[in-house]
Design an enzyme around this catalytic site. Structure first.
Site, PDB file in Angstrom:
ATOM      1  N   LYS B 118      48.330  28.810  22.371  1.00 16.08           N
ATOM      2  CA  LYS B 118      48.577  29.912  23.289  1.00 16.08           C
ATOM      3  C   LYS B 118      47.704  31.130  23.001  1.00 16.08           C
ATOM      4  O   LYS B 118      47.083  31.689  23.904  1.00 16.08           O
ATOM      5  CB  LYS B 118      50.053  30.305  23.198  1.00 16.08           C
ATOM      6  CG  LYS B 118      50.494  31.046  24.420  1.00 16.08           C
ATOM      7  CD  LYS B 118      52.002  31.226  24.457  1.00 16.08           C
ATOM      8  CE  LYS B 118      52.344  32.128  25.629  1.00 16.08           C
ATOM      9  NZ  LYS B 118      53.337  31.611  26.489  1.00 16.08           N
ATOM     10  N   GLU B 202      54.632  42.051  27.278  1.00 12.87           N
ATOM     11  CA  GLU B 202      53.712  41.639  28.341  1.00 12.87           C
ATOM     12  C   GLU B 202      54.323  41.950  29.697  1.00 12.87           C
ATOM     13  O   GLU B 202      55.531  42.159  29.834  1.00 12.87           O
ATOM     14  CB  GLU B 202      53.331  40.165  28.212  1.00 12.87           C
ATOM     15  CG  GLU B 202      54.441  39.197  28.416  1.00 12.87           C
ATOM     16  CD  GLU B 202      53.967  37.749  28.236  1.00 12.87           C
ATOM     17  OE1 GLU B 202      52.983  37.498  27.500  1.00 12.87           O
ATOM     18  OE2 GLU B 202      54.583  36.871  28.853  1.00 12.87           O
ATOM     19  N   HIS B 237      61.749  24.544  34.480  1.00 13.94           N
ATOM     20  CA  HIS B 237      60.327  24.453  34.160  1.00 13.94           C
ATOM     21  C   HIS B 237      59.732  23.068  34.359  1.00 13.94           C
ATOM     22  O   HIS B 237      58.596  22.818  33.964  1.00 13.94           O
ATOM     23  CB  HIS B 237      60.048  24.928  32.716  1.00 13.94           C
ATOM     24  CG  HIS B 237      60.571  26.295  32.444  1.00 13.94           C
ATOM     25  ND1 HIS B 237      60.033  27.424  33.026  1.00 13.94           N
ATOM     26  CD2 HIS B 237      61.623  26.714  31.703  1.00 13.94           C
ATOM     27  CE1 HIS B 237      60.735  28.480  32.633  1.00 13.94           C
ATOM     28  NE2 HIS B 237      61.699  28.086  31.836  1.00 13.94           N
ATOM     29  N   ARG B 294      44.226  17.278  30.929  1.00 14.03           N
ATOM     30  CA  ARG B 294      44.494  15.880  31.247  1.00 14.03           C
ATOM     31  C   ARG B 294      44.622  15.754  32.760  1.00 14.03           C
ATOM     32  O   ARG B 294      44.612  16.766  33.465  1.00 14.03           O
ATOM     33  CB  ARG B 294      45.833  15.469  30.621  1.00 14.03           C
ATOM     34  CG  ARG B 294      46.981  16.288  31.196  1.00 14.03           C
ATOM     35  CD  ARG B 294      48.341  15.828  30.767  1.00 14.03           C
ATOM     36  NE  ARG B 294      49.355  16.443  31.602  1.00 14.03           N
ATOM     37  CZ  ARG B 294      49.974  17.585  31.344  1.00 14.03           C
ATOM     38  NH1 ARG B 294      49.682  18.257  30.255  1.00 14.03           N
ATOM     39  NH2 ARG B 294      50.884  18.057  32.162  1.00 14.03           N
TER      40      ARG B 294
END
Lengths: 178, 509
Positions: B118, B202, B237, B294
Site C-alpha cells: 500500500k 486522509e 467489499h 492479474r
C-alpha cells in the site's frame, strides 16, 4: 388422490382426479378445478412441463427430505426456487393430532460441528432468532428457525459433527391448532 | 501469434475454463492441475492434460508453488497462466517461474511486489502524478498536527490507525471542531487494539463509486487503456455486479482516467493485463485506490464492449508479441453487465450452499454469454470460493442489457444449490440499480435495511405451484428422474443410470 400442500405461508388441499386420457388430469386446488397436461419428455433433468388450462409451466425439482408421509421438494419454476411440502391425508392428520401443526424441522445446510445450543428445549423463539451455532468453513454460523415457535427437540449435541442434510432441531409453530 | 505449444493453468473452476477456451482457439495444448475433489470438474473435463496436485485444502494443492513450477517443467509447458486469486499475485511464484525458465503469464515479480504494498504503491503513484487520496500515511504526533493536516486536505476526513484495520482506531471527522476529540478517541482506541496509538489522516470521499480501468502492457514499452468498468455494487467489499462502460464516465473523464491508469502501469514497467482501481466522487474527481496485477473476474464486460479477447492478448504479450493495434484508443460499444453467480443464499445472510448441482440450464441466445465453472453433476465444495458462473449480457445500451439480464434470469435454472440469482432479480426491480444510481455502500445499505425484496418470499403462492408440487410428488412415486434426497445414501450415479436406461428403451427425447 388427495394431498395437503404447503408453500410459503399458504396450505392448500389438492386433489388429482384419475386421468381423462394419457398425461391429462383434472386437478382441484382448494376446490378450484384445472385441466392439466403433464409431460416429462425432452428433459434429461426430468423437468416437467405442465399445461394448465393452456398455460405452460416448466418445473425442475429435487426431493429435499421425507418425514414419514410428508415430503419436501425444492421446485425450480421460471428461474425461481420454492420449497413445497406434500403430505398425504394420514400424515397430515398425524401432524395435527400431535399438536405439531406447522412444525419446522431444520437441517444442517452444510457439514460442520455443533458448537453451541443457544436455547433450551421448550423455549419459544422468534422467527429468525438463533437456535444453535454450527461451525463450518472456519466460521461460526448461527442457525435459526424461519418460523418462530417452541424449540421442541434438538437432534444433536454440542461437539457433534454433522453432514449436510442431517436434522438439527425441530420447532413447533406458534399455533398448535390448525 | 503466440509461440507457446503447451500452457499449464494453475487454477480451478470458472477462470480455468475461460483460459482453456482461448488456448484451444489458439491451437495451444492445455494442461490443468486439480485437487482430489476437483477430479471430475468441468475444467478437467475440457482440458487436454490434467494432473492431480494434492488433496482438497488449497495450501496442499493450488498454492503449492514449487510443485506447480516443477510440474510445468516435467510436462513441457512453456508457460503458466495463474488465473486470479491463488498464486496470481504472488511475486515469489512469479520468481520461481522465471528461475525455472517457465514463462509466468503476467507482469514481473518486481511489478507485482511494487503494487502489492500500500505505502510503496502510493508513493509510486504520487511520483507518476497519478491522483491519490489526499492525505499521508505518516503518523500525526499531536492533535494540532492532525488538525493542520485535516484543514489542508479539506473535510470530511478519516483518521486511521497506522498499525491495523478492521475499523479500530478509525474516526470520521466532518468539521474542524470535531477533530480534537476524534483524535483523542482514535489514538486511544488504536493503542488499545494494536499496542500502537499512531494515526494518520486522509480525505474521506463521500459515497464514492468504484471505477476501474483495464490496461494492457507489452514488452515493447506500450501501455494502453481499454476503458473503465463500474464496480460499485459490492457486498462487504466483494463485487457482485459489474458493468462497462460506467454511466457517469463521459469521453473526457474516460480519457483522463485512462491516461492516469497508463501512467500507473508505466511507473512499474507493466506487462500483461492489469487493472487500476479508482474511487470516483460525485464531482468527477478520481483517486487511485490500488492496482491488481492479474486478469480480473469481471474482465468479460470489457471484452464485450471492446471486442477483445484479453486472454489472447495475455498470451501474445507473454510470448514477446505486441498488443493488438485495434486496442490502441478503443472506445466502448454498447453496454455489458456481469452478474456473479455464487452458491450462496442471498436472503439468508449469503449462507454458503455447498452440494451437487443436480441440474442446470444456462441461458443463451442474443447478447448472452455465460462463463461457467460447473455443469450438471458438478460438486460445489466447501473448500473453495463458491463461484458457479458469471452471467454476462451485452446490449446496444444499458436498457437493453437490463432486459437481456432479466430474460437470461428467467431461463437460468439451477437445482441442487442455492444461488445469488434471486438477488439479481431483486436488483432488476430496484429503482436505484435500474437508473445506475450507485455507490460502494449502496448494496450493503439496501441489504441491511431490507430494501431488496426477496422475489421468492411469496405473499400469495399461486395455484400452479400447488399443482406442480403434487405432480412432482406423483411422478417421484412412479420413478421419474428427480434427484435422490440428501443423505439418502442413494448414489446419484445410480439414479442417472436408471434414467438413462429408461430413456434409451422407450423415452422420446
Amino acid at each position: 388422490m388427495q394431498s395437503y400442500v404447503k408453500i410459503a405461508g399458504r396450505e392448500a388441499l389438492v386433489e388429482i382426479e384419475p386421468e381423462e386420457r394419457a398425461g391429462v388430469s383434472r386437478v382441484l386446488v382448494d376446490g378450484v378445478a384445472y385441466t392439466v397436461d403433464v409431460s416429462d419428455a425432452g428433459s434429461a433433468a426430468g423437468a416437467l412441463s405442465l399445461l394448465i388450462d393452456g398455460r405452460q409451466v416448466e418445473v425442475f425439482s429435487r426431493r429435499a427430505r421425507s418425514d414419514g408421509g410428508a415430503k419436501t421438494y425444492e421446485l425450480g419454476i421460471d428461474g425461481r426456487q420454492f420449497s413445497a411440502t406434500v403430505a398425504d391425508p394420514l400424515a397430515h392428520l398425524a401432524q395435527e393430532s400431535d399438536g405439531a401443526g406447522g412444525a419446522e424441522r431444520v437441517d444442517a445446510y452444510m457439514p460442520g460441528r455443533v458448537v453451541a445450543l443457544l436455547v433450551e428445549e421448550g423455549t419459544e423463539v422468534e422467527p429468525g432468532e438463533g437456535v444453535l451455532v454450527l461451525e463450518a468453513m472456519k466460521m461460526e454460523n448461527e442457525i435459526a428457525a424461519e418460523t418462530g415457535g417452541i424449540v421442541q427437540e434438538f437432534f444433536v449435541e454440542v461437539g457433534q459433527a454433522v453432514e449436510g442434510g442431517d436434522p438439527l432441531f425441530q420447532v413447533a409453530g406458534p399455533d398448535a391448532d390448525d | 501469434m503466440s509461440t507457446f505449444e503447451k500452457v499449464l493453468i494453475a487454477n480451478r473452476g470458472e477462470i480455468t475454463v475461460r483460459v482453456l477456451r482461448t488456448l484451444r482457439e489458439q491451437g495451444i495444448r492445455s494442461a490443468v492441475i486439480f485437487s482430489e475433489p476437483d477430479r471430475g470438474s468441468l475444467p478437467v473435463r475440457l482440458a487436454d492434460e490434467a494432473y492431480c496436485i494434492g488433496p482438497a485444502p488449497s495450501a496442499e494443492s493450488y498454492l503449492r508453488a514449487q510443485a506447480i513450477v516443477d510440474l510445468a517443467r516435467e510436462i513441457g509447458a512453456q508457460a503458466i497462466h495463474p488465473g486470479y486469486g491463488f498464486l496470481s499475485e504472488n511475486a515469489d511464484f512469479a520468481r520461481l517461474c522465471r528461475e525455472a525458465g517457465v514463462v509466468f503469464i503476467g507482469p514481473s515479480p518486481e511489478a507485482i511486489e511494487a503494487m502489492g504494498k500500500k505505502i510503496e504503491s502510493r508513493r509510486l503513484m504520487i511520483e507518476a502524478e497519478v491522483p491519490v487520496v489526499p492525505g499521508g500515511t505518516d503518523p500525526l504526533a499531536t492533535a494540532e498536527a492532525a488538525r493542520e493536516a485535516a484543514d489542508e486536505i479539506g473535510y470530511p476526513v478519516m483518521l486511521k490507525a497506522s498499525a491495523g484495520g478492521g475499523g479500530k482506531g478509525m474516526r470520521l471527522v466532518s468539521s474542524a471542531d470535531e477533530l480534537e476529540s476524534a483524535y483523542r478517541a482514535a489514538t486511544s482506541e488504536a493503542g488499545a487494539s494494536f499496542g500502537d496509538s499512531s494515526v494518520y489522516v486522509e480525505k474521506f470521499i463521500v459515497n464514492p463509486r468504484h471505477v476501474e480501468i483495464q490496461i494492457l502492457g507489452d514488452s515493447h514499452g506500450t501501455v494502453v487503456s481499454l476503458g473503465e468498468r463500474e464496480c460499485s455494487l459490492q457486498r462487504r467489499h466483494q463485487k457482485v455486479v459489474e458493468e462497462a462502460p460506467s454511466t457517469v464516465v463521459d469521453p473526457d473523464l474516460r480519457r483522463r482516467m485512462g491516461e492516469a491508469a497508463v501512467k500507473a502501469g508505466q511507473a512499474v514497467g507493466y506487462e500483461g493485463a492489469g487493472t487500476v482501481e479508482f474511487l470516483l466522487d460525485d464531482e468527477g474527481e478520481f483517486y487511485f485506490l490500488e492496482m491488481n496485477t492479474r486478469l480480473q473476474v469481471e474482465h468479460p464486460v470489457t471484452e464485450l464492449v471492446t471486442g477483445s479477447d484479453l486472454v489472447e492478448e495475455q498470451l501474445r504479450i507473454a510470448s514477446g508479441g505486441k498488443i493488438s493495434e485495434r486496442l490502441h484508443d478503443v472506445e466502448p460499444v454498447g453496454h455489458a453487465i456481469e452478474a456473479r453467480l455464487y452458491a450462496e443464499d442471498p436472503f439468508h445472510g449469503f449462507a454458503p450452499s455447498p452440494g451437487t448441482v443436480t441440474s442446470v440450464r444456462w441461458p443463451s441466445g442474443p447478447g448472452v454469454r455465460n462463463d461457467v465453472g460447473v455443469q450438471s453433476g458438478s460438486e460445489v465444495s466447501i473448500h473453495y470460493d463458491p463461484m458457479l458462473a458469471k452471467l454476462i449480457v451485452w446490449g446496444e445500451d444499458r436498457s437493453q442489457a437490463l432486459r437481456r439480464l432479466d430474460r437470461a434470469l428467467h431461463e437460468l435454472q439451477i437445482v441442487g444449490v442455492k444461488t445469488t440469482a434471486p438477488l439479481f432479480r431483486a436488483l432488476l426491480s430496484d429503482e436505484d440499480f435500474r437508473s445506475a444510481n450507485m455507490d460502494i455502500g449502496m448494496l450493503d445499505r439496501k441489504l441491511a435495511d431490507g430494501d431488496l425484496q426477496d422475489p421468492e418470499a411469496l405473499e400469495n403462492p399461486g395455484d400452479e405451484l400447488f399443482i406442480a408440487a403434487v405432480l412432482v410428488d406423483r411422478m417421484g412415486q412412479s420413478g421419474a428422474a428427480t434427484a435422490p434426497p440428501v443423505g439418502s445414501g442413494e448414489s446419484l450415479r445410480h439414479r442417472w443410470r436408471v434414467v438413462a436406461r429408461r430413456e434409451a428403451v422407450g423415452g422420446s427425447n
